[in-house]
Scaffold this motif. Structure first.
Motif, PDB file in Angstrom:
ATOM      1  N   GLU A  27       0.816  -1.206   0.000  1.00 39.60           N
ATOM      2  CA  GLU A  27       0.000   0.000   0.000  1.00 39.60           C
ATOM      3  C   GLU A  27       0.852   1.258   0.000  1.00 39.60           C
ATOM      4  O   GLU A  27       0.601   2.196  -0.748  1.00 39.60           O
ATOM      5  CB  GLU A  27      -0.906  -0.032   1.226  1.00 39.60           C
ATOM      6  CG  GLU A  27      -2.104   0.850   1.079  1.00 39.60           C
ATOM      7  CD  GLU A  27      -3.061   0.619   2.221  1.00 39.60           C
ATOM      8  OE1 GLU A  27      -4.125   0.064   1.977  1.00 39.60           O
ATOM      9  OE2 GLU A  27      -2.718   0.984   3.365  1.00 39.60           O
ATOM     10  N   SER A  28       1.885   1.259   0.820  1.00 40.29           N
ATOM     11  CA  SER A  28       2.685   2.474   0.892  1.00 40.29           C
ATOM     12  C   SER A  28       3.535   2.661  -0.361  1.00 40.29           C
ATOM     13  O   SER A  28       4.057   3.731  -0.612  1.00 40.29           O
ATOM     14  CB  SER A  28       3.527   2.507   2.165  1.00 40.29           C
ATOM     15  OG  SER A  28       4.670   1.722   1.978  1.00 40.29           O
ATOM     16  N   LEU A  29       3.658   1.607  -1.168  1.00 37.34           N
ATOM     17  CA  LEU A  29       4.361   1.746  -2.442  1.00 37.34           C
ATOM     18  C   LEU A  29       3.406   2.143  -3.568  1.00 37.34           C
ATOM     19  O   LEU A  29       3.805   2.289  -4.717  1.00 37.34           O
ATOM     20  CB  LEU A  29       5.061   0.428  -2.804  1.00 37.34           C
ATOM     21  CG  LEU A  29       6.285   0.096  -1.936  1.00 37.34           C
ATOM     22  CD1 LEU A  29       6.666  -1.370  -2.086  1.00 37.34           C
ATOM     23  CD2 LEU A  29       7.467   0.993  -2.292  1.00 37.34           C
ATOM     24  N   GLY A  30       2.140   2.300  -3.242  1.00 32.82           N
ATOM     25  CA  GLY A  30       1.187   2.783  -4.237  1.00 32.82           C
ATOM     26  C   GLY A  30       0.366   1.699  -4.899  1.00 32.82           C
ATOM     27  O   GLY A  30      -0.278   1.942  -5.912  1.00 32.82           O
ATOM     28  N   GLU A  32      -2.792  -0.230  -4.545  1.00 36.32           N
ATOM     29  CA  GLU A  32      -4.028  -0.267  -3.789  1.00 36.32           C
ATOM     30  C   GLU A  32      -4.456  -1.719  -3.642  1.00 36.32           C
ATOM     31  O   GLU A  32      -4.533  -2.445  -4.619  1.00 36.32           O
ATOM     32  CB  GLU A  32      -5.070   0.522  -4.562  1.00 36.32           C
ATOM     33  CG  GLU A  32      -6.325   0.757  -3.799  1.00 36.32           C
ATOM     34  CD  GLU A  32      -7.342   1.445  -4.685  1.00 36.32           C
ATOM     35  OE1 GLU A  32      -8.493   0.995  -4.659  1.00 36.32           O
ATOM     36  OE2 GLU A  32      -6.981   2.392  -5.408  1.00 36.32           O
ATOM     37  N   THR A 163      -1.240   1.304 -10.922  1.00 33.50           N
ATOM     38  CA  THR A 163      -1.635   2.547 -11.596  1.00 33.50           C
ATOM     39  C   THR A 163      -1.095   2.556 -13.029  1.00 33.50           C
ATOM     40  O   THR A 163      -0.071   1.924 -13.321  1.00 33.50           O
ATOM     41  CB  THR A 163      -1.131   3.773 -10.811  1.00 33.50           C
ATOM     42  OG1 THR A 163       0.274   3.662 -10.663  1.00 33.50           O
ATOM     43  CG2 THR A 163      -1.794   3.861  -9.449  1.00 33.50           C
ATOM     44  N   PRO A 164      -1.789   3.256 -13.942  1.00 30.62           N
ATOM     45  CA  PRO A 164      -1.453   3.154 -15.361  1.00 30.62           C
ATOM     46  C   PRO A 164      -0.030   3.610 -15.719  1.00 30.62           C
ATOM     47  O   PRO A 164       0.494   3.242 -16.758  1.00 30.62           O
ATOM     48  CB  PRO A 164      -2.496   4.038 -16.055  1.00 30.62           C
ATOM     49  CG  PRO A 164      -3.222   4.771 -14.997  1.00 30.62           C
ATOM     50  CD  PRO A 164      -2.990   4.067 -13.708  1.00 30.62           C
ATOM     51  N   ASN A 165       0.586   4.389 -14.843  1.00 35.73           N
ATOM     52  CA  ASN A 165       1.953   4.835 -15.141  1.00 35.73           C
ATOM     53  C   ASN A 165       3.006   3.791 -14.795  1.00 35.73           C
ATOM     54  O   ASN A 165       4.173   3.965 -15.065  1.00 35.73           O
ATOM     55  CB  ASN A 165       2.251   6.133 -14.365  1.00 35.73           C
ATOM     56  CG  ASN A 165       2.126   5.947 -12.867  1.00 35.73           C
ATOM     57  OD1 ASN A 165       1.326   5.155 -12.394  1.00 35.73           O
ATOM     58  ND2 ASN A 165       2.929   6.670 -12.115  1.00 35.73           N
ATOM     59  N   GLU A 459       8.675  12.512  -6.628  1.00 39.12           N
ATOM     60  CA  GLU A 459       7.575  11.659  -6.179  1.00 39.12           C
ATOM     61  C   GLU A 459       8.112  10.358  -5.582  1.00 39.12           C
ATOM     62  O   GLU A 459       7.617   9.880  -4.565  1.00 39.12           O
ATOM     63  CB  GLU A 459       6.636  11.347  -7.343  1.00 39.12           C
ATOM     64  CG  GLU A 459       5.502  10.426  -6.926  1.00 39.12           C
ATOM     65  CD  GLU A 459       4.494  10.182  -8.042  1.00 39.12           C
ATOM     66  OE1 GLU A 459       3.315  10.375  -7.792  1.00 39.12           O
ATOM     67  OE2 GLU A 459       4.902   9.823  -9.157  1.00 39.12           O
ATOM     68  N   LYS A 463       7.498   9.024  -1.814  1.00 35.15           N
ATOM     69  CA  LYS A 463       6.905   7.720  -1.575  1.00 35.15           C
ATOM     70  C   LYS A 463       7.768   6.909  -0.612  1.00 35.15           C
ATOM     71  O   LYS A 463       7.266   6.305   0.327  1.00 35.15           O
ATOM     72  CB  LYS A 463       6.826   6.999  -2.919  1.00 35.15           C
ATOM     73  CG  LYS A 463       5.597   6.201  -3.125  1.00 35.15           C
ATOM     74  CD  LYS A 463       5.340   5.939  -4.590  1.00 35.15           C
ATOM     75  CE  LYS A 463       6.256   4.902  -5.180  1.00 35.15           C
ATOM     76  NZ  LYS A 463       5.940   4.624  -6.591  1.00 35.15           N
ATOM     77  N   PHE A 467       4.482   8.844   2.836  1.00 39.47           N
ATOM     78  CA  PHE A 467       3.540   9.976   2.864  1.00 39.47           C
ATOM     79  C   PHE A 467       3.094  10.282   4.284  1.00 39.47           C
ATOM     80  O   PHE A 467       2.855  11.419   4.639  1.00 39.47           O
ATOM     81  CB  PHE A 467       2.301   9.660   2.005  1.00 39.47           C
ATOM     82  CG  PHE A 467       2.531   9.813   0.527  1.00 39.47           C
ATOM     83  CD1 PHE A 467       3.785  10.112   0.017  1.00 39.47           C
ATOM     84  CD2 PHE A 467       1.471   9.670  -0.358  1.00 39.47           C
ATOM     85  CE1 PHE A 467       3.995  10.257  -1.353  1.00 39.47           C
ATOM     86  CE2 PHE A 467       1.662   9.816  -1.729  1.00 39.47           C
ATOM     87  CZ  PHE A 467       2.924  10.101  -2.222  1.00 39.47           C
ATOM     88  N   ASN A 468       2.973   9.225   5.087  1.00 40.38           N
ATOM     89  CA  ASN A 468       2.452   9.456   6.428  1.00 40.38           C
ATOM     90  C   ASN A 468       3.512   9.974   7.397  1.00 40.38           C
ATOM     91  O   ASN A 468       3.212  10.269   8.547  1.00 40.38           O
ATOM     92  CB  ASN A 468       1.781   8.183   6.946  1.00 40.38           C
ATOM     93  CG  ASN A 468       0.577   7.840   6.088  1.00 40.38           C
ATOM     94  OD1 ASN A 468      -0.322   8.669   5.915  1.00 40.38           O
ATOM     95  ND2 ASN A 468       0.584   6.661   5.492  1.00 40.38           N
ATOM     96  N   ASN A 469       4.747  10.104   6.905  1.00 41.11           N
ATOM     97  CA  ASN A 469       5.792  10.667   7.771  1.00 41.11           C
ATOM     98  C   ASN A 469       5.943  12.175   7.583  1.00 41.11           C
ATOM     99  O   ASN A 469       6.735  12.809   8.272  1.00 41.11           O
ATOM    100  CB  ASN A 469       7.125   9.980   7.500  1.00 41.11           C
ATOM    101  CG  ASN A 469       7.047   8.512   7.865  1.00 41.11           C
ATOM    102  OD1 ASN A 469       6.358   8.151   8.831  1.00 41.11           O
ATOM    103  ND2 ASN A 469       7.714   7.660   7.106  1.00 41.11           N
ATOM    104  N   PHE A 470       5.193  12.731   6.631  1.00 43.09           N
ATOM    105  CA  PHE A 470       5.262  14.188   6.432  1.00 43.09           C
ATOM    106  C   PHE A 470       4.493  14.888   7.546  1.00 43.09           C
ATOM    107  O   PHE A 470       3.498  14.381   8.052  1.00 43.09           O
ATOM    108  CB  PHE A 470       4.635  14.581   5.091  1.00 43.09           C
ATOM    109  CG  PHE A 470       5.537  14.368   3.915  1.00 43.09           C
ATOM    110  CD1 PHE A 470       6.296  15.433   3.427  1.00 43.09           C
ATOM    111  CD2 PHE A 470       5.659  13.124   3.317  1.00 43.09           C
ATOM    112  CE1 PHE A 470       7.147  15.241   2.345  1.00 43.09           C
ATOM    113  CE2 PHE A 470       6.503  12.931   2.238  1.00 43.09           C
ATOM    114  CZ  PHE A 470       7.252  13.987   1.747  1.00 43.09           C
ATOM    115  N   GLU A 471       4.965  16.070   7.907  1.00 46.02           N
ATOM    116  CA  GLU A 471       4.210  16.905   8.835  1.00 46.02           C
ATOM    117  C   GLU A 471       2.949  17.384   8.155  1.00 46.02           C
ATOM    118  O   GLU A 471       2.877  17.415   6.930  1.00 46.02           O
ATOM    119  CB  GLU A 471       5.032  18.152   9.136  1.00 46.02           C
ATOM    120  CG  GLU A 471       5.743  18.140  10.456  1.00 46.02           C
ATOM    121  CD  GLU A 471       6.413  19.477  10.664  1.00 46.02           C
ATOM    122  OE1 GLU A 471       5.699  20.465  10.909  1.00 46.02           O
ATOM    123  OE2 GLU A 471       7.653  19.524  10.537  1.00 46.02           O
TER     124      GLU A 471
END
Lengths: 788, 330
Positions: A27-30, A32, A163-165, A459, A463, A467-471
């Motif tokens: 999940e944290s690698l994108g 889903e 994801t498509p990319n 990006e 990643k 993402f959840n480590n950002f303030e």
């Protein structure tokens, strides 16, 4: 994409990592997670058995009796399948075992012979659909071995969205690459060990077009169509692919494993030079699914002496298909252009596992490896002869160098990243890079098409930073509590209608021609080119038709006569005055009510109302406005009015035409209209003119006049207001009685002076003045007056 | 000396009191015993003819009688009143458990309520509402949003077009308003854009050809990924409640980079996707004529999804059928 834990373990050592940790990593690698579940055997107490003897059943000719070694015992077992011989190694359900769906197997008498269990097929063990009969196992397995230990019967599977990319992650190798960075574990490699034994007899190349960057091929001889290995069949079944035969299974397997689509041709059906070109217009090919496909010059075809034999990257041709009797193969491993494949696959509505991967972009350096892996798998399956691998690579694909300045990272993400972190991430991602003091210069690997700008790499850093480590910081915008005029107006209009018990609705914007034509026969309607439903292919030109439907639905289904309104867009093809290049579209408020409304007090009869009720809502809404009779389609010939404010038509309302009312089978009259929101300004609507309160007592007259039938009564009210303009007044019409050609109008006047208390004489004078003025000005007669 | 026996008068008064049937009877009694023509008044008139000693004595007697009558009358009247009203209210005993009135007050559509709420949440931190057309150009819906010609989202199986050249369409996302707004306004930008969007889907339990989104866009100096995160965490807490946990997972949208999806931990601990967001892609800035060095973030949230999650609504179809049994619940 479905990820089987045991298969992923081929690439990265994750056996000992918990499933929840892997889920979190994915999940944290994108990726889903759409689904995840544990896999367990759907059977109990199944062992490996070896068939020692087979003989006829004395009383039945459709079954045979076997003597089967199950390790500690030799059992007599009756079996109805004929696809095995003495020496076969098979799964055996012993007495007191369970096969699929808890079906209990026990000793059983079959026509006078006791059968000590059952020899099982793959589908009886819930492994895969199998029509061959008994599942044949590896000869080397020892009788008595617990069947559930011969493969990863306790497994875990994730279904993730890619994801498509990220076409590069449409394979086990791709997912493993990402996880190896996350868990800091080395990616395992699969070495190939090949020694060609035959020479190529065909000449294959990538042709002259840029849409095929490389075309790899290898030839195989002395090959038998048979089953693929147990493990391969198990894995393919789990990821949702149908099992066919060893060659198809292996090509599918390699596609999932490394992301390189392969195609197998029956070499004996090929004659000359294999190449790639664009199809000619109207050229035809029959694909594997037996459909004749008409092609055009956007499609890519594989050709044999210029004759199309496959639709490149999308589907093979029927003529060169591998069949049961095929003994020699040509395997293709190519790189086709993303956009070409996408266009062909969408045009023909042919979407395959291969086309999806080509569309998103496969690794442009992996074609040879794909063929190597194919040969290795096939070699493990049976003894074959094979040629050199031949890859014709134009070398036209090359990822370019990009420079990322650290200052850009800070600006976008708001954080400073340590050089060690940057280096670590670059290493995980296998990105060629040169890290300097203020910037990093990088070249993405051959499987990454999504890293061609500095921001793309930022990006990746974000990643891997998590993402959840950002303030979290909350910036304030510049329009504090100012929702803007449109939103305020819409809210105001809604509040007036809801306070009059109109229910707001949201109806679909698509209608049939009739619904537009009913109220707007003069307009040209916006038509949806690829409408979902041909019976409602137009964008609506009014909201009233939709409201009639809602009224009818609730009347018919719930026996409720209610009032409704909707605020939404209506469309027509005229010129758009606000937005260029798009059809005309306006936001309108449509409303509808009926002459008989279901009462909110259930003890009472329905509430009766008429057009004046609706007019009163307009008064609440608009404060001052004029009505002008206008003939409109769909409306009653006399009860149809333009609503005018500040000299502009801002809407329309009236009564539904009697004929239409009958068509819809309504017993009640329907009152409805539309207000054009873009013609309104909130400030005009909320206009308030304060009138001071007089401190003196009122005088009150009730006047009754004989008036012409067609007189607009409001003119009298206006005139009286004008005569008494120095006073505080309330002037109301309280009676309008019509009989044949006579009409009586009752007007109640309550007036107060700001200066004094009127005496009887003054009161009489006022009355006289009003009646005289009205009589002479409007040619009417005062019948009676009452003053108190 | 006295011609009348005051005790007799008082006894007569008491007798009369017993006959009282309605409140007005007290007035009659008062008139009879204390009024102008009462015996008491008559006797008072005759006081002047008496000598001083007799006058005083007899006067006091009459006054006592008057006082006694008055106080007894007041007392009885009060008693009667309270008994009377108790009796009267005793009969008012309707069953309040019945709901005769079905008026449920003013009702907006549940989607409007959700949109209003979201707009209010963002208005409180300085965002205003912006709008754009629903019938759009493909350029505004796709190209300007960095979605190239060959992108799958552009296929006719997903998007409803208005012409055979596929140049005009029904917008598939409210992100078009970003483009329109930036074309016409310089930074700073803080907008939300609620509105209808269209996709090529049949109406069923989980799909609708029409649905609603709210797009958000902020472009300003020094906006970073942390600002995006803080803003959306603020939104989720305001909308769903302070105790809700949120997490951000990487995702892909053509018009943002980095892109993320926001998930919230719902009642049963399940993580639900709530919205998509990201930092505006430099290509979008380029297309709308902004400096490509601009910074900002964008997000999009599905209105139906918010409503379905919050109220546990099972079918998206319900929003558009307009059955009063549904509409009146919100």
């Amino acid at each position: 994409m479905k990820i089987l834990k045991s298969w992923l373990n081929d690439w990265i050592d994750i056996e000992n990592i918990s499933n929840s940790d892997i889920s979190e990593a994915l999940e944290s690698l994108g990726f889903e997670i759409e689904n995840k579940k544990e896999l367990n055997p759907n059977y109990e107490n199944i062992v490996v058995g070896k068939v020692l003897e087979i003989y006829e059943h004395p009383n039945a000719d459709k079954v045979r009796i076997t003597k089967t070694d199950v390790g500690n015992n030799i059992y007599e077992i009756v079996c109805g399948a004929w696809n095995f011989d003495v020496g076969a190694v098979v799964p055996v359900a012993l007495p007191n075992s369970k096969i699929k769906d808890n079906f209990k197997i026990d000793k059983r008498d079959i026509r006078g012979i006791q059968s000590n269990g059952m020899i099982c097929s793959a589908s009886e063990l819930d492994l895969w659909d199998d029509h061959d009969g008994i599942l044949l196992l590896d000869d080397k397995l020892l009788p008595g071995t617990d069947f559930s230990t011969i493969y990863s019967s306790n497994d875990f599977i994730w279904e993730v969205g890619v994801t498509p990319n990220r076409g590069d992650c449409m394979s086990y190798l791709g997912i493993a690459r990402e996880l190896s960075g996350y868990f800091n574990k080395k990616l395992k490699t699969k070495k190939s060990n090949l020694k060609p034994t035959i020479s190529n007899i065909l000449n294959a190349g990538s042709g002259k077009i840029k849409e095929c960057n490389s075309y790899g091929s290898v030839e195989v001889e002395n090959f038998n169509v048979t089953n693929s290995s147990f493990e391969m069949r198990y894995r393919l079944t789990q990821v949702g692919t149908r099992i066919i035969n060893n060659v198809v299974d292996i090509t599918n397997y390699i596609l999932y494993d490394i992301g390189q689509p392969l195609h197998a041709f029956d070499r004996d059906k090929l004659f000359g030079t294999i190449s790639v070109r664009k199809a000619k217009n109207n050229e035809k090919i029959t694909t594997l699914d037996t459909q004749v496909r008409k092609l055009d010059s956007n499609d890519l075809v594989i050709t044999d002496n210029d004759k199309p034999i496959a639709l490149a990257g999308v589907m093979g041709g029927l003529e060169t298909e591998v069949s049961e009797t095929t003994t020699n193969l040509l395997i293709e491993s190519a790189y086709f252009d993303k956009v070409s494949i996408m266009k062909t696959s969408r045009k023909l509505n042919l979407i395959s596992d291969a086309s999806i991967r080509f569309e998103r972009g496969i690794d442009y350096k992996i074609q040879r490896y794909g063929l190597e892996r194919f040969l290795m798998e096939l070699k493990d399956n049976q003894a074959i002869n094979y040629s050199e691998i031949n890859v014709d690579d134009k070398g036209s694909l090359k990822n370019k160098k990009v420079i990322l300045k650290y200052s850009e990272i800070k600006k976008l993400l708001g954080i400073d990243l340590k050089e060690s972190f940057i280096k670590k991430v670059l290493k995980f991602l296998m990105i060629d890079s040169e890290v300097n003091k203020e910037s990093v210069q990088f070249t993405p690997p051959s499987w990454r098409y999504d890293l061609d700008r500095p921001v793309d790499l930022i990006e990746e850093f974000a990643k891997h930073y998590g993402f959840n480590n950002f303030e979290s910081t909350l910036p304030q915008g510049v329009h504090k509590n100012n929702k803007g005029s449109y939103w305020d107006l819409k809210s105001y209009l809604s509040s007036v209608f809801t306070s009059n018990n109109f229910q707001e609705v949201q109806t679909l914007s698509f209608v049939n021609n009739d619904k537009n034509f009913l109220f707007n026969p003069e307009k040209k309607y916006v038509e949806v080119f690829n409408a979902i439903d041909q019976s409602s292919k137009f964008m609506r030109s009014n909201l009233m038709s939709s409201l009639i439907d809602v009224y009818k639905l609730n009347y018919d289904q719930n026996n409720l006569s209610n009032s409704y309104f909707e605020i939404n867009t209506v469309f027509d093809t005229s010129k758009n005055k606000i937005y260029e290049d798009v059809p005309n579209q306006n936001i309108v408020l449509g409303f509808l009510t009926s002459s008989t409304l279901s009462n909110t007090d259930t003890r009472l009869k329905d509430q009766e109302l008429d057009l004046y009720y609706v007019k009163n809502i307009l008064t609440q809404l608009l404060s001052s406005y004029d009505l002008e009779p206008i003939t409109k389609p769909g409306f009653h010939q006399n009860y149809s009015f333009s609503i005018i404010k500040n000299g502009q038509i801002i809407g329309h309302f009236g009564q539904l035409a009697s004929e239409t009312q009958m068509t819809f089978e309504f017993n009640n009259e329907i009152y409805l209209g539309e207000i054009y929101i873009n013609k309104l300004k909130l400030n005009d609507l909320k206009e308030i003119n304060y009138v001071p309160l007089s401190q003196y007592p009122f005088v009150k007259f009730d006047l009754s006049f004989s008036v012409p039938i067609d007189l607009s009564a409001h003119l009298l009210v206006d005139e009286i207001n004008d005569l008494l303009r120095e006073n505080e007044n309330s002037i109301e019409i309280f009676d309008d009685f019509q009989q044949e050609n006579s009409r009586n109008l009752g007007i109640r006047i309550i007036t107060r002076s700001y200066e004094k208390t009127y005496d009887d004489n003054e009161t009489r004078e006022i009355l006289m003045n009003i009646s005289k003025t009205l009589e002479s000005k409007f040619n009417i007669t005062l019948n009676s007056s009452k003053n108190d | 000396m006295p011609e009348v026996n005051t005790d007799k008068i008082f006894a007569a008064f008491l007798l009369r009191l017993e006959e009282v049937a309605q409140i007005e009877d007290f007035d009659d009694i008062e008139k009879e015993f204390l009024g102008k023509n009462s015996l008491l008044s008559e006797e008072r008139k005759s006081l002047s003819s008496l000598n001083e000693v007799s006058r005083k004595k007899y006067g006091k007697l009459l006054q006592d009688l008057s006082n006694n009558i008055t106080s007894k009358l007041d007392e009885e009247k009060t008693k009667f009143k309270s008994k009377f009203f108790i009796q009267r209210e005793l009969n008012d005993n309707n069953d309040i458990s019945i709901d005769w009135y079905k008026n449920l007050g003013s009702k907006n559509h549940v989607l409007t309520n959700v949109m209003n709420e979201v707009v209010d949440i963002f208005a409180a931190i300085g965002y205003t509402v912006s709008t754009g057309p629903e019938a759009e150009t493909s350029w505004h819906n796709f190209d300007a949003l960095n979605t190239p010609d060959w992108h799958p989202a552009r296929y006719e199986s997903d998007t409803l077009y208005l012409d055979n050249k596929l140049e005009k369409l029904l917008r598939t996302q409210t992100s078009t308003v970003q483009v329109r707004h930036m074309q016409n306004n310089k930074p700073p930008v803080y907008i939300v854009a609620p509105g209808r969007v269209y996709r090529s889907d049949q109406l069923d339990a989980t799909h609708s050809p029409v649905f609603h989104q709210i797009e958000g866009l902020a472009v300003d100096e020094n906006l970073t990924f942390s600002d995006l995160k803080g803003t959306l965490e603020y939104f989720v807490k305001e909308f769903f409640g302070k105790d809700l946990k949120t997490k951000f997972i990487p995702h892909f949208f053509p018009f943002t980079e980095p892109s993320a999806e926001v998930l919230v931990s719902w009642k049963d601990g399940e993580w639900l996707e709530i919205l998509g967001c990201g930092m505006v892609d430099p290509n979008v800035f380029k297309h709308v004529g902004y400096d490509t060095d601009s910074h900002g973030f964008a997000f999009g949230v599905g209105v139906e999804r918010l409503a379905m999650i919050r109220y546990g609504i099972d079918h998206i179809k319900n929003f558009y059928e307009n059955d009063l049994r549904f509409l009146r619940q919100f």
